[in-house]
Structures are given as structure tokens and as C-alpha cells.
Scaffold this motif. Structure first.
Motif, PDB file in Angstrom:
ATOM      1  N   SER A 186     -27.482-102.198  46.510  1.00 57.70           N
ATOM      2  CA  SER A 186     -27.633-102.576  45.151  1.00 57.70           C
ATOM      3  C   SER A 186     -29.083-102.299  44.881  1.00 57.70           C
ATOM      4  CB  SER A 186     -27.479-104.180  44.831  1.00 57.70           C
ATOM      5  OG  SER A 186     -28.045-104.414  43.648  1.00 57.70           O
ATOM      6  N   GLY A 187     -29.276-101.495  43.648  1.00 57.80           N
ATOM      7  CA  GLY A 187     -30.472-101.079  43.196  1.00 57.80           C
ATOM      8  C   GLY A 187     -31.517-100.394  44.179  1.00 57.80           C
ATOM      9  N   VAL A 188     -30.959 -99.165  44.873  1.00 57.81           N
ATOM     10  CA  VAL A 188     -31.481 -98.480  45.789  1.00 57.81           C
ATOM     11  C   VAL A 188     -32.568 -97.443  45.186  1.00 57.81           C
ATOM     12  CG1 VAL A 188     -31.190 -96.980  47.827  1.00 57.81           C
ATOM     13  CG2 VAL A 188     -29.318 -98.592  47.359  1.00 57.81           C
ATOM     14  N   GLN A 189     -33.680 -97.444  45.662  1.00 61.07           N
ATOM     15  CA  GLN A 189     -34.795 -96.716  45.169  1.00 61.07           C
ATOM     16  C   GLN A 189     -34.614 -95.371  45.557  1.00 61.07           C
ATOM     17  OE1 GLN A 189     -38.960 -98.047  44.685  1.00 61.07           O
ATOM     18  NE2 GLN A 189     -38.170-100.381  44.616  1.00 61.07           N
ATOM     19  N   PRO A 190     -35.416 -94.290  44.863  1.00 60.24           N
ATOM     20  CA  PRO A 190     -35.146 -92.908  45.352  1.00 60.24           C
ATOM     21  C   PRO A 190     -35.621 -92.705  46.713  1.00 60.24           C
ATOM     22  CG  PRO A 190     -36.269 -93.223  43.276  1.00 60.24           C
ATOM     23  CD  PRO A 190     -36.109 -94.480  43.629  1.00 60.24           C
ATOM     24  N   GLN A 191     -36.503 -93.107  47.194  1.00 61.43           N
ATOM     25  CA  GLN A 191     -36.961 -92.742  48.846  1.00 61.43           C
ATOM     26  C   GLN A 191     -36.084 -93.153  49.659  1.00 61.43           C
ATOM     27  OE1 GLN A 191     -38.042 -94.603  51.171  1.00 61.43           O
ATOM     28  NE2 GLN A 191     -38.722 -92.691  52.636  1.00 61.43           N
ATOM     29  N   PRO A 192     -35.642 -94.550  49.490  1.00 59.87           N
ATOM     30  CA  PRO A 192     -34.410 -94.820  50.520  1.00 59.87           C
ATOM     31  C   PRO A 192     -33.378 -94.077  50.424  1.00 59.87           C
ATOM     32  CG  PRO A 192     -35.661 -96.764  49.641  1.00 59.87           C
ATOM     33  CD  PRO A 192     -36.159 -95.647  48.812  1.00 59.87           C
ATOM     34  N   ARG A 193     -33.021 -94.206  48.862  1.00 60.99           N
ATOM     35  CA  ARG A 193     -31.663 -93.268  48.753  1.00 60.99           C
ATOM     36  C   ARG A 193     -31.486 -91.894  49.421  1.00 60.99           C
ATOM     37  NH1 ARG A 193     -28.026 -94.747  43.467  1.00 60.99           N
ATOM     38  NH2 ARG A 193     -26.186 -93.173  44.136  1.00 60.99           N
ATOM     39  N   SER A 194     -32.784 -91.033  49.281  1.00 63.46           N
ATOM     40  CA  SER A 194     -32.765 -89.899  49.911  1.00 63.46           C
ATOM     41  C   SER A 194     -32.577 -89.830  51.421  1.00 63.46           C
ATOM     42  CB  SER A 194     -34.127 -89.441  49.348  1.00 63.46           C
ATOM     43  OG  SER A 194     -34.382 -88.108  50.123  1.00 63.46           O
ATOM     44  N   MET A 195     -33.413 -90.747  52.115  1.00 63.35           N
ATOM     45  CA  MET A 195     -33.061 -91.050  53.507  1.00 63.35           C
ATOM     46  C   MET A 195     -31.797 -91.097  53.805  1.00 63.35           C
ATOM     47  SD  MET A 195     -36.107 -90.600  54.949  1.00 63.35           S
ATOM     48  CE  MET A 195     -36.309 -91.790  56.569  1.00 63.35           C
ATOM     49  N   LEU A 196     -31.133 -92.279  53.227  1.00 59.35           N
ATOM     50  CA  LEU A 196     -29.566 -92.249  53.412  1.00 59.35           C
ATOM     51  C   LEU A 196     -28.849 -91.298  53.402  1.00 59.35           C
ATOM     52  CD1 LEU A 196     -29.469 -95.885  52.077  1.00 59.35           C
ATOM     53  CD2 LEU A 196     -29.348 -95.433  54.360  1.00 59.35           C
ATOM     54  N   GLU A 197     -29.008 -90.493  52.282  1.00 61.00           N
ATOM     55  CA  GLU A 197     -28.155 -89.245  52.082  1.00 61.00           C
ATOM     56  C   GLU A 197     -28.429 -88.190  53.441  1.00 61.00           C
ATOM     57  OE1 GLU A 197     -29.401 -87.704  48.172  1.00 61.00           O
ATOM     58  OE2 GLU A 197     -28.092 -89.291  47.343  1.00 61.00           O
ATOM     59  N   ARG A 198     -29.677 -88.291  53.705  1.00 60.92           N
ATOM     60  CA  ARG A 198     -29.807 -87.326  54.930  1.00 60.92           C
ATOM     61  C   ARG A 198     -28.850 -87.662  56.093  1.00 60.92           C
ATOM     62  NH1 ARG A 198     -35.292 -84.905  54.958  1.00 60.92           N
ATOM     63  NH2 ARG A 198     -36.553 -85.511  53.130  1.00 60.92           N
ATOM     64  N   VAL A 199     -28.596 -88.718  56.398  1.00 60.31           N
ATOM     65  CA  VAL A 199     -27.613 -89.109  57.574  1.00 60.31           C
ATOM     66  C   VAL A 199     -26.128 -89.511  57.095  1.00 60.31           C
ATOM     67  CG1 VAL A 199     -29.562 -90.079  58.968  1.00 60.31           C
ATOM     68  CG2 VAL A 199     -28.472 -91.803  57.251  1.00 60.31           C
ATOM     69  N   HIS A 200     -25.746 -88.886  55.981  1.00 60.78           N
ATOM     70  CA  HIS A 200     -24.509 -89.083  55.351  1.00 60.78           C
ATOM     71  C   HIS A 200     -23.996 -90.581  55.069  1.00 60.78           C
ATOM     72  CE1 HIS A 200     -24.222 -85.149  56.481  1.00 60.78           C
ATOM     73  NE2 HIS A 200     -24.479 -85.142  57.874  1.00 60.78           N
ATOM     74  N   SER A 214     -20.214 -90.531  50.699  1.00 58.05           N
ATOM     75  CA  SER A 214     -19.874 -90.656  51.952  1.00 58.05           C
ATOM     76  C   SER A 214     -18.833 -91.261  52.182  1.00 58.05           C
ATOM     77  CB  SER A 214     -20.880 -91.086  52.771  1.00 58.05           C
ATOM     78  OG  SER A 214     -21.160 -92.628  52.547  1.00 58.05           O
ATOM     79  N   GLY A 215     -18.412 -92.453  51.054  1.00 57.80           N
ATOM     80  CA  GLY A 215     -17.091 -93.322  51.611  1.00 57.80           C
ATOM     81  C   GLY A 215     -17.345 -94.405  52.431  1.00 57.80           C
ATOM     82  N   LYS A 216     -18.516 -94.257  53.184  1.00 61.87           N
ATOM     83  CA  LYS A 216     -19.101 -95.433  54.001  1.00 61.87           C
ATOM     84  C   LYS A 216     -19.430 -96.580  53.327  1.00 61.87           C
ATOM     85  CE  LYS A 216     -19.892 -91.930  57.506  1.00 61.87           C
ATOM     86  NZ  LYS A 216     -20.822 -91.396  58.408  1.00 61.87           N
ATOM     87  N   VAL A 217     -20.306 -96.621  52.256  1.00 61.50           N
ATOM     88  CA  VAL A 217     -20.989 -97.411  51.632  1.00 61.50           C
ATOM     89  C   VAL A 217     -20.741 -97.347  50.133  1.00 61.50           C
ATOM     90  CG1 VAL A 217     -22.631 -98.098  53.232  1.00 61.50           C
ATOM     91  CG2 VAL A 217     -23.106 -96.275  51.611  1.00 61.50           C
ATOM     92  N   PHE A 218     -20.760 -98.493  49.361  1.00 55.35           N
ATOM     93  CA  PHE A 218     -20.596 -98.484  47.790  1.00 55.35           C
ATOM     94  C   PHE A 218     -22.002 -98.728  47.288  1.00 55.35           C
ATOM     95  CE2 PHE A 218     -16.710 -99.710  49.649  1.00 55.35           C
ATOM     96  CZ  PHE A 218     -15.833 -99.236  48.728  1.00 55.35           C
ATOM     97  N   TYR A 219     -22.400 -97.949  46.141  1.00 50.99           N
ATOM     98  CA  TYR A 219     -23.638 -98.048  45.498  1.00 50.99           C
ATOM     99  C   TYR A 219     -23.560 -98.822  44.228  1.00 50.99           C
ATOM    100  CZ  TYR A 219     -26.431 -95.331  48.886  1.00 50.99           C
ATOM    101  OH  TYR A 219     -26.856 -94.658  49.916  1.00 50.99           O
TER     102      TYR A 219
END
Length: 563
Positions: free
Chosen positions: A511-525, A530-535
Motif C-alpha cells: 500500500s502506498g509504495v513510493q517511486p524509489q521502492p517501487r522502482s527497486m521492486l520492479e527490478r527484481v520482478h 508480476s502477479g506475485k504481489v498486489f499494489y
């Protein structure tokens, strides 16, 4: 309650009641791990610059004491690849007595670390540093086995990486075709069995097949018997090496390195075991158990020992329930060393080199290494710097420099993440959300809020939180609106958190993921596609999504609506 933190898991298990069915499961698991550990212990003993019997002594004594006195239910200990480089260098500089003194000192250091409750300090070692030095050790181990795998006619191989390869290239004209055939055949057997029949003991089968082939075909191949003609059977009598203040002063830096490596690998292995078996280890007692194990190993003339991740995983997959499995693994290895020493002499050195190639491959964690290369430049620099220094300079220097650079990088990131608000306004929803975040939660939904930068120093807390929840909820909401920064270790913790949640049948909503953490999470799929988590954009949306998930509106692994 405090004394329970220093109680060996074996005592806890026996206090709960130990049945015949538990012993049967533990004995079968112990035998399985012993079969895997037998050729590995010999190979590691030789690779360390010692002899195969030293590896077996370590597996028996350290393996027994780690299981009997440690803080994990299913940890299996013994010699590991992480020590090979350090042991080889200590023996070369100070002799085998110097190694025994260093191991005794390391045991004392580990006991003190556990008594001082330093078991949680592992969470302050950044993930790129751990991956960098383990990958570097993997390269060094693989390099050390080239001579035996190719059968090169080299009297003495230099310890340093670049001179070692200069010698190898200079001796390429002496490659033995028979030795290469035995090594390549052993490697092929191990790889094939891992893919086609992973439950079979690939290491042992490769050793047996290669030994039979060499004996029957009378191949001119170096074996354990030709290299070490006088292997003693069983265990030696315990004794102390000749100790002096001068020797202690000489080997003290190596003792700290051994203690550091033993503590790091043991606690990492215990964390992996917790994730696989659903248990929770006692980190401080684990350090004390490791310390006593190293004292015992040194007294019997063995090598340093620690928790072994691969053998621990094998133990769990084989059905181990309690520390008795690790104890039985040591008992079976003792029986092998008492009654099978003559057979060990037929084992080809090339087959052991093939085993160590596989150990190095497993240590390299190439997937994790490649994933970290997709991280920002700072994390990538720490990884490559630690890796390069481990291979080319020294393990202790690599760890010290890696941790220092990672700490400086973190401080720089924190400085960039801080913003000064001159408007004088405050967030009117912050306190009310905290006070009432659970008021409207339906049964089966759990919520946690991460407050502040999620970096290597706090990453382990998330996994501990999931284990403390108890019964697995249907949905878990992680509120991340107040997380301005996520580093590589934080990403790794979130990956493990999501993985453990999925195994437990829980769906994770961020919930409420900021841009930098979101970018980091996208790097590791772990992005929204990804279908692994919900935003979810905010907490209210996350609650609505959690309620929908209770009704299975979204299936596990399906595409998630973009928010």
C-alpha cells in the motif's frame, strides 16, 4: 524468559517429549545427510590444504556439537567451502598447529559473541557484501581444483589467484586425458542426477562410479590413496597444540576471520532453515554452539566448522524434525570413517574436484549476483568491489571495505531522501490511521506498517514479523507510504517475505509504495505486473482489495489491476 534464549534446541525438544516415530524420521534424515556429507567432507579437507581425514573429523565432532548445543532444530554443521581460502592460507603461513590455535581462539570468540547477545548483528551485514564475498570464495575454490581436474603436472600451486592461473597456463601441455575423462564423467553424473533424480546422493554415486572405473580400467589417475597413503581410521585422541603468546598474536587476525565467517554462515543457514521448516532459531545460542563445536574440532585435530546451508536443506527435505537428525548424521559419518577408510583410498582426486566445482557453483548464487547487478550503481559497486577484493586481495579486507562502502552509501542515500518541509503543515491522517488501522479489518486480513527507510539494518525484522503472526492470514497488507528508501537487502527481505507468504497461502498487498521502492521492486520482478504481489494506492484501497481477495476475486498468480 531470558534464560530460554540460551537453551539449546535439543533440550527444548527433549522437554517437549521425544517419540520413536520422531527418532525414525531423524535417523533416516541423518543417514541421508551423512551420505551426502562423506565425499564432501573429504574434498573440503583436501582443498583446505589438509587431508581427507581432517575433513571427516570436523564433520563428526563439529557436526555433533552444533546439533547438540546449537539454537536451531534442523541445522547441520561441518566443514564448508567458506573456510577453504582462510584455512589454506593459515596452514601455509603458520603450519597446522597455527590453524588449530586459530580455531580454538575462534571458538572462544564465538562463545563470547553469543554470551554478549551479538547474534542479531548479522542483519547489519549488507546483502551485496555477503553475495560478493561468497561469490568470490566460489571462484577461488573452483580455481584451486583445476590442477586435480585436469591432472596437471605441477609440484606446487601458488595460493594467490593470478599467479595460480599463470602456473596453470604454463602447464597446459601436461593435461592428462584419463584424468579429464574421470573428472568430466563425475561432473556429468552429478549434474544429470540433480536434474533427473535429485533425491539420490549424486556426490556419492559419482565417487563410487569413478572409483570403480579407475580400478577396473587401471587408469593412470591420482587417487586419495596415492596422494594420502596413510589415512587413519576413526578419531584421534584429543590433545592441545603447543600454544605460546607469540603464536596467539600471529594467528589472532585469522581467528577473528574464522569466527566471523562461522557466525555469518551459521546464522544465514539457520535463517534459511527457519524459512524451509517453519521454525525459529535462537541466534545467540547458535553462536555459542558453534563456538563449542570449533573448540571440540580443534581438540581432535579437525578444521573450523559451521552450519552448512546445503546439508541443512538436505536434512529438512529428508524429513528431519529435531537436532537428533544432525547428531545421527555425525554418528553415521563416524561409522563410515571407522569401517570404510580402505575404500576411500580408491576415490579419484578428479572426482573430488568435480564435487568442489559443484560446491563452488552453489556458493556463487549466480541468480542473486545477476539480480544485484540490476540494482542502482551504489549496490552494484559494493557487490563488485567485495567480489574483486575477495578474489584478488584478501577476504578480511573485502568484508571490511564492503561494509564501510555500503555504510557510506547508505548515509549518502539517507541525506538525499530527507526533505525539509517549511510549510508548517503536518499530516492530519498519520495518527488517526495508526490508531484505527485495525478497527475495520475483517478476519483473515493482517496489516503491518513499515516506517522509515527499509535497508540492510532492519530488513530481517520483516521476516521475523511474518513468523510471529502464527496462523497464516488470507491477505497481508504492508503499508509502505512512509518508506522513502529501499535498498538491495530490503528488496531481498521483501522477496523472501512474499515467497514465504505464498507458500503459506497468503496474498501480499503493498500500500502506498513510493517511486524509489517501487522502482527497486520492479527490478527484481515484484512490480504490479508480476502477479506475485498486489499494489494499492492507499490504505483504504488496500482494505477494499483485501476484502475482495477474501472472496477470491483475484486468483493467485494472475495479473493484478494497476493502481
Amino acid at each position: 524468559m531470558k534464560t530460554a534464549l540460551f537453551r539449546p534446541k535439543l533440550v527444548t525438544v527433549l522437554g517437549e517429549g521425544y517419540s520413536a516415530s520422531l527418532f525414525r524420521a531423524d535417523a533416516i534424515a541423518g543417514l541421508t545427510v551423512a551420505i551426502v556429507a562423506l565425499p564432501l567432507a573429504m574434498a573440503l579437507g583436501i582443498a583446505s590444504g589438509a587431508s581427507p581425514d581432517k575433513g571427516l573429523v570436523t564433520a563428526v565432532i563439529a557436526g555433533f556439537l552444533i546439533s547438540a548445543l546449537g539454537g536451531s532444530r534442523v541445522q547441520v554443521g561441518g566443514p564448508t567451502g567458506a573456510f577453504v581460502v582462510v584455512i589454506f592460507n593459515v596452514i601455509a603461513k603458520h603450519g597446522y598447529d597455527g590453524l588449530l590455535i586459530a580455531t580454538l581462539l575462534a571458538g572462544v570468540i564465538l562463545i563470547l559473541a553469543g554470551a554478549l547477545r551479538l547474534g542479531q548483528m548479522i542483519k547489519y551485514i549488507p546483502h551485496p557484501v555477503v553475495t560478493g564475498f561468497t561469490a568470490g570464495i566460489a571462484v577461488i575454490i573452483a580455481s584451486s581444483q583445476v590442477k586435480d581436474f585436469l591432472g596437471l603436472a605441477v609440484d606446487k600451486v601458488p595460493a594467490d589467484f593470478i599467479p595460480k592461473w599463470q602456473v596453470y597456463f604454463g602447464a597446459m601441455s601436461t593435461v592428462s586425458v584419463a584424468t579429464v575423462a574421470v573428472g568430466a564423467g563425475s561432473l556429468a553424473i552429478i549434474i544429470a542426477l540433480r536434474r533427473l533424480a535429485p533425491r539420490l546422493p549424486g556426490f556419492l554415486i559419482a565417487v563410487v562410479v569413478s572409483a570403480v572405473a579407475v580400478a577396473v580400467l587401471k587408469l593412470p589417475v591420482d587417487t586419495i590413496g596415492s596422494r594420502f597413503p596413510d589415512i587413519p581410521a576413526g578419531l584421534p585422541m584429543p590433545s592441545l597444540p603447543e600454544v605460546s603468546l607469540a603464536k596467539i598474536n600471529d594467528v589472532l587476525p585469522s581467528a577473528f576471520t574464522i569466527a566471523f565467517l562461522a557466525g555469518i554462515e551459521a546464522l544465514l543457514s539457520a535463517v534459511v532453515a527457519d524459512g524451509m521448516a517453519g521454525t525459529r532459531h535462537r541466534s545467540n545460542q547458535e553462536l555459542i554452539g558453534q563456538g563449542v563445536a570449533n573448540l571440540g574440532s580443534a581438540l581432535f585435530g579437525g578444521l573450523p566448522g559451521t552450519g552448512a546451508i546445503a546439508r541443512t536443506a538436505t536434512n529438512i527435505r529428508s524429513g528431519a524434525k529435531t537436532p537428533v537428525a544432525g547428531i545421527m548424521h555425525a554418528v553415521f559419518l563416524l561409522l563410515f570413517s571407522l569401517f570404510a577408510t580402505d575404500l576411500m583410498a580408491y576415490v579419484p582426486m578428479a572426482a573430488l574436484a568435480a564435487i568442489l566445482f559443484m560446491v563452488a557453483w552453489g556458493m556463487s548464487e549466480y541468480k542473486r549476483f545477476l539480480a544485484l547487478l540490476r540494482m542502482p550503481n551504489g549496490d552494484r559497486a559494493v557487490l563488485l568491489l567485495t567480489f574483486g577484493l575477495t578474489v584478488l586481495v584478501d577476504l578480511t579486507v573485502a568484508i571490511g571495505v564492503g561494509v564501510t562502502v555500503a555504510s557510506l552509501l547508505f548515509m549518502a542515500r539517507m541525506a538525499e531522501a530527507v526533505e525539509v518541509d517549511t510549510s508548517g503543515k503536518i499530516d492530519p491522517d498519520l495518527d488517526s490511521e495508526d490508531m484505527h488501522q485495525r478497527d475495520t479489518l475483517p478476519a483473515g486480513v493482517e496489516v503491518f506498517r513499515i516506517n522509515g527507510p527499509f535497508f540492510f539494518g532492519v530488513a530481517g525484522e520483516l521476516l521475523d514479523t511474518l513468523r510471529r503472526v502464527g496462523a497464516s492470514p488470507k491477505s497481508i497488507i504492508l503499508r509502505m507510504r512512509l518508506v522513502p528508501l529501499l535498498d538491495a537487502s530490503g528488496v531481498q527481505a521483501l522477496e523472501e517475505f512474499v515467497g514465504q507468504a505464498r507458500v503459506s497461502g497468503s496474498k501480499v498487498i503493498l500500500s502506498g509504495v513510493q517511486p524509489q521502492p517501487r522502482s527497486m521492486l520492479e527490478r527484481v520482478h515484484l512490480g504490479s505486473a508480476s502477479g506475485k504481489v498486489f499494489y494499492a494506492a492507499d490504505y483504504a484501497s488496500a482494505q477494499a482489495m483485501a476484502i475482495s481477495l477474501l472472496d477470491d476475486k483475484y486468483g493467485q498468480g494472475r495479473s493484478v489491476p494497476a493502481v
